[in-house]
Design a protein around this motif. Structure first.
Motif, PDB file in Angstrom:
ATOM      1  N   GLN A  32      24.714 -23.772   4.048  1.00 52.75           N
ATOM      2  CA  GLN A  32      24.160 -22.565   3.464  1.00 52.75           C
ATOM      3  C   GLN A  32      23.078 -22.968   2.470  1.00 52.75           C
ATOM      4  O   GLN A  32      23.308 -23.822   1.614  1.00 52.75           O
ATOM      5  CB  GLN A  32      25.236 -21.744   2.768  1.00 52.75           C
ATOM      6  CG  GLN A  32      26.171 -21.014   3.719  1.00 52.75           C
ATOM      7  CD  GLN A  32      26.920 -19.894   3.036  1.00 52.75           C
ATOM      8  OE1 GLN A  32      27.299 -20.025   1.869  1.00 52.75           O
ATOM      9  NE2 GLN A  32      27.152 -18.803   3.739  1.00 52.75           N
ATOM     10  N   LEU A  33      21.923 -22.346   2.599  1.00 52.48           N
ATOM     11  CA  LEU A  33      20.801 -22.577   1.694  1.00 52.48           C
ATOM     12  C   LEU A  33      20.401 -21.220   1.136  1.00 52.48           C
ATOM     13  O   LEU A  33      19.975 -20.340   1.893  1.00 52.48           O
ATOM     14  CB  LEU A  33      19.648 -23.235   2.443  1.00 52.48           C
ATOM     15  CG  LEU A  33      18.403 -23.597   1.629  1.00 52.48           C
ATOM     16  CD1 LEU A  33      18.728 -24.713   0.638  1.00 52.48           C
ATOM     17  CD2 LEU A  33      17.267 -24.024   2.564  1.00 52.48           C
ATOM     18  N   ILE A  34      20.547 -21.061  -0.161  1.00 46.79           N
ATOM     19  CA  ILE A  34      20.290 -19.761  -0.777  1.00 46.79           C
ATOM     20  C   ILE A  34      18.836 -19.638  -1.235  1.00 46.79           C
ATOM     21  O   ILE A  34      18.108 -20.626  -1.329  1.00 46.79           O
ATOM     22  CB  ILE A  34      21.236 -19.507  -1.974  1.00 46.79           C
ATOM     23  CG1 ILE A  34      20.930 -20.478  -3.119  1.00 46.79           C
ATOM     24  CG2 ILE A  34      22.689 -19.612  -1.532  1.00 46.79           C
ATOM     25  CD1 ILE A  34      21.678 -20.140  -4.401  1.00 46.79           C
ATOM     26  N   SER A  35      18.441 -18.416  -1.477  1.00 49.18           N
ATOM     27  CA  SER A  35      17.128 -18.122  -2.069  1.00 49.18           C
ATOM     28  C   SER A  35      15.995 -18.809  -1.314  1.00 49.18           C
ATOM     29  O   SER A  35      15.155 -19.498  -1.904  1.00 49.18           O
ATOM     30  CB  SER A  35      17.113 -18.539  -3.547  1.00 49.18           C
ATOM     31  OG  SER A  35      18.144 -17.916  -4.258  1.00 49.18           O
ATOM     32  N   VAL A  36      15.966 -18.640  -0.010  1.00 48.00           N
ATOM     33  CA  VAL A  36      14.968 -19.344   0.792  1.00 48.00           C
ATOM     34  C   VAL A  36      13.570 -18.771   0.580  1.00 48.00           C
ATOM     35  O   VAL A  36      13.396 -17.597   0.229  1.00 48.00           O
ATOM     36  CB  VAL A  36      15.338 -19.330   2.283  1.00 48.00           C
ATOM     37  CG1 VAL A  36      16.659 -20.064   2.517  1.00 48.00           C
ATOM     38  CG2 VAL A  36      15.392 -17.905   2.829  1.00 48.00           C
ATOM     39  N   GLU A  38      23.662 -27.281  16.867  1.00 45.70           N
ATOM     40  CA  GLU A  38      23.402 -26.363  15.766  1.00 45.70           C
ATOM     41  C   GLU A  38      23.368 -24.920  16.276  1.00 45.70           C
ATOM     42  O   GLU A  38      22.935 -24.670  17.411  1.00 45.70           O
ATOM     43  CB  GLU A  38      22.058 -26.673  15.105  1.00 45.70           C
ATOM     44  CG  GLU A  38      21.881 -28.088  14.603  1.00 45.70           C
ATOM     45  CD  GLU A  38      21.300 -29.018  15.651  1.00 45.70           C
ATOM     46  OE1 GLU A  38      20.967 -30.161  15.320  1.00 45.70           O
ATOM     47  OE2 GLU A  38      21.187 -28.596  16.826  1.00 45.70           O
ATOM     48  N   SER A  39      23.760 -23.999  15.441  1.00 42.34           N
ATOM     49  CA  SER A  39      23.663 -22.580  15.781  1.00 42.34           C
ATOM     50  C   SER A  39      23.426 -21.779  14.515  1.00 42.34           C
ATOM     51  O   SER A  39      23.861 -22.163  13.421  1.00 42.34           O
ATOM     52  CB  SER A  39      24.926 -22.091  16.496  1.00 42.34           C
ATOM     53  OG  SER A  39      26.072 -22.264  15.685  1.00 42.34           O
ATOM     54  N   GLY A  40      22.734 -20.656  14.696  1.00 44.20           N
ATOM     55  CA  GLY A  40      22.428 -19.806  13.566  1.00 44.20           C
ATOM     56  C   GLY A  40      21.172 -19.020  13.832  1.00 44.20           C
ATOM     57  O   GLY A  40      20.492 -19.230  14.848  1.00 44.20           O
ATOM     58  N   THR A  55      17.421 -26.904  15.517  1.00 42.91           N
ATOM     59  CA  THR A  55      17.190 -25.467  15.653  1.00 42.91           C
ATOM     60  C   THR A  55      16.076 -25.050  14.700  1.00 42.91           C
ATOM     61  O   THR A  55      16.070 -25.426  13.526  1.00 42.91           O
ATOM     62  CB  THR A  55      18.487 -24.676  15.388  1.00 42.91           C
ATOM     63  OG1 THR A  55      18.266 -23.290  15.677  1.00 42.91           O
ATOM     64  CG2 THR A  55      18.961 -24.794  13.949  1.00 42.91           C
ATOM     65  N   GLN A  56      15.130 -24.309  15.218  1.00 43.21           N
ATOM     66  CA  GLN A  56      14.007 -23.842  14.416  1.00 43.21           C
ATOM     67  C   GLN A  56      14.448 -22.662  13.551  1.00 43.21           C
ATOM     68  O   GLN A  56      15.022 -21.693  14.064  1.00 43.21           O
ATOM     69  CB  GLN A  56      12.852 -23.407  15.316  1.00 43.21           C
ATOM     70  CG  GLN A  56      11.708 -22.741  14.581  1.00 43.21           C
ATOM     71  CD  GLN A  56      10.921 -23.709  13.718  1.00 43.21           C
ATOM     72  OE1 GLN A  56      10.570 -24.810  14.165  1.00 43.21           O
ATOM     73  NE2 GLN A  56      10.620 -23.319  12.483  1.00 43.21           N
ATOM     74  N   VAL A  57      14.175 -22.766  12.264  1.00 40.20           N
ATOM     75  CA  VAL A  57      14.419 -21.659  11.352  1.00 40.20           C
ATOM     76  C   VAL A  57      13.102 -21.311  10.667  1.00 40.20           C
ATOM     77  O   VAL A  57      12.460 -22.180  10.060  1.00 40.20           O
ATOM     78  CB  VAL A  57      15.491 -21.985  10.296  1.00 40.20           C
ATOM     79  CG1 VAL A  57      15.665 -20.814   9.345  1.00 40.20           C
ATOM     80  CG2 VAL A  57      16.818 -22.329  10.976  1.00 40.20           C
ATOM     81  N   LEU A  91      23.739 -22.042   8.806  1.00 37.81           N
ATOM     82  CA  LEU A  91      23.784 -22.732  10.085  1.00 37.81           C
ATOM     83  C   LEU A  91      25.144 -23.395  10.265  1.00 37.81           C
ATOM     84  O   LEU A  91      25.783 -23.804   9.286  1.00 37.81           O
ATOM     85  CB  LEU A  91      22.694 -23.791  10.172  1.00 37.81           C
ATOM     86  CG  LEU A  91      21.250 -23.315  10.126  1.00 37.81           C
ATOM     87  CD1 LEU A  91      20.308 -24.517  10.081  1.00 37.81           C
ATOM     88  CD2 LEU A  91      20.921 -22.440  11.317  1.00 37.81           C
ATOM     89  N   THR A  92      25.546 -23.534  11.515  1.00 40.97           N
ATOM     90  CA  THR A  92      26.792 -24.206  11.855  1.00 40.97           C
ATOM     91  C   THR A  92      26.522 -25.302  12.867  1.00 40.97           C
ATOM     92  O   THR A  92      25.680 -25.130  13.755  1.00 40.97           O
ATOM     93  CB  THR A  92      27.808 -23.206  12.432  1.00 40.97           C
ATOM     94  OG1 THR A  92      28.143 -22.244  11.421  1.00 40.97           O
ATOM     95  CG2 THR A  92      29.085 -23.901  12.877  1.00 40.97           C
ATOM     96  N   CYS A  93      27.217 -26.405  12.709  1.00 42.48           N
ATOM     97  CA  CYS A  93      27.133 -27.509  13.658  1.00 42.48           C
ATOM     98  C   CYS A  93      28.503 -27.683  14.304  1.00 42.48           C
ATOM     99  O   CYS A  93      29.509 -27.919  13.611  1.00 42.48           O
ATOM    100  CB  CYS A  93      26.721 -28.790  12.953  1.00 42.48           C
ATOM    101  SG  CYS A  93      26.525 -30.207  14.058  1.00 42.48           S
ATOM    102  N   THR A  94      28.533 -27.556  15.622  1.00 46.15           N
ATOM    103  CA  THR A  94      29.775 -27.743  16.367  1.00 46.15           C
ATOM    104  C   THR A  94      29.787 -29.142  16.974  1.00 46.15           C
ATOM    105  O   THR A  94      28.828 -29.538  17.637  1.00 46.15           O
ATOM    106  CB  THR A  94      29.914 -26.692  17.467  1.00 46.15           C
ATOM    107  OG1 THR A  94      29.890 -25.387  16.880  1.00 46.15           O
ATOM    108  CG2 THR A  94      31.214 -26.877  18.236  1.00 46.15           C
TER     109      THR A  94
END
Length: 121
Positions: free
Chosen positions: A83-87, A6-8, A115-117, A20-23
């Motif tokens: 993508q998660l909007i309006s967090v 995960e990255s972001g 990944t911690q957000v 976030l992106t998952c490679t």
């Protein structure tokens, strides 16, 4: 060995969009013929499946998050994204990407490390 990463950004402001992106390595998100998922775990709570995308590019979502979630892929990079909007602060969690277990039902055989957000001003 299939690997997911995960990255972001680790910090998102309230009302903004979490991306976030998952490679994926050592597997193809197209030819694997399985689905690819996003799962999160808020602090002190259990795992929550958010949604996923099939090997044919069709996305599917948890009903509770469907109005705010979008999952897509970039097959040229072997990546899929969330993508998660309006967090809000309630979206603070460790976010994981995971591969469907072939033949399983809401089971996963490979996971990213997470990944911690944090959602905070």
């Amino acid at each position: 060995q299939v690997q997911l990463q995960e990255s972001g950004p680790g910090l998102v402001n309230p009302s903004q969009t979490l991306s976030l992106t998952c490679t994926v390595s050592s597997d193809s998100i197209i030819t694997s013929y399985v689905g690819w998922n996003w799962i999160r775990q808020p602090p002190g709570k259990g795992l929550e499946w958010m949604g996923g995308i099939d090997y044919d590019g069709v996305a599917y979502y948890s009903p509770s998050l469907k109005s705010r979630t979008s999952i897509s892929w970039d097959t040229s990079k072997n990546q899929f994204s969330l993508q998660l909007i309006s967090v809000t602060p309630e979206d603070t969690a460790v976010y994981y990407c995971a591969r469907d277990l072939p033949g399983g039902f809401y089971e996963y055989d490979y996971w990213g490390q997470g990944t911690q957000v944090t959602v905070s001003a």
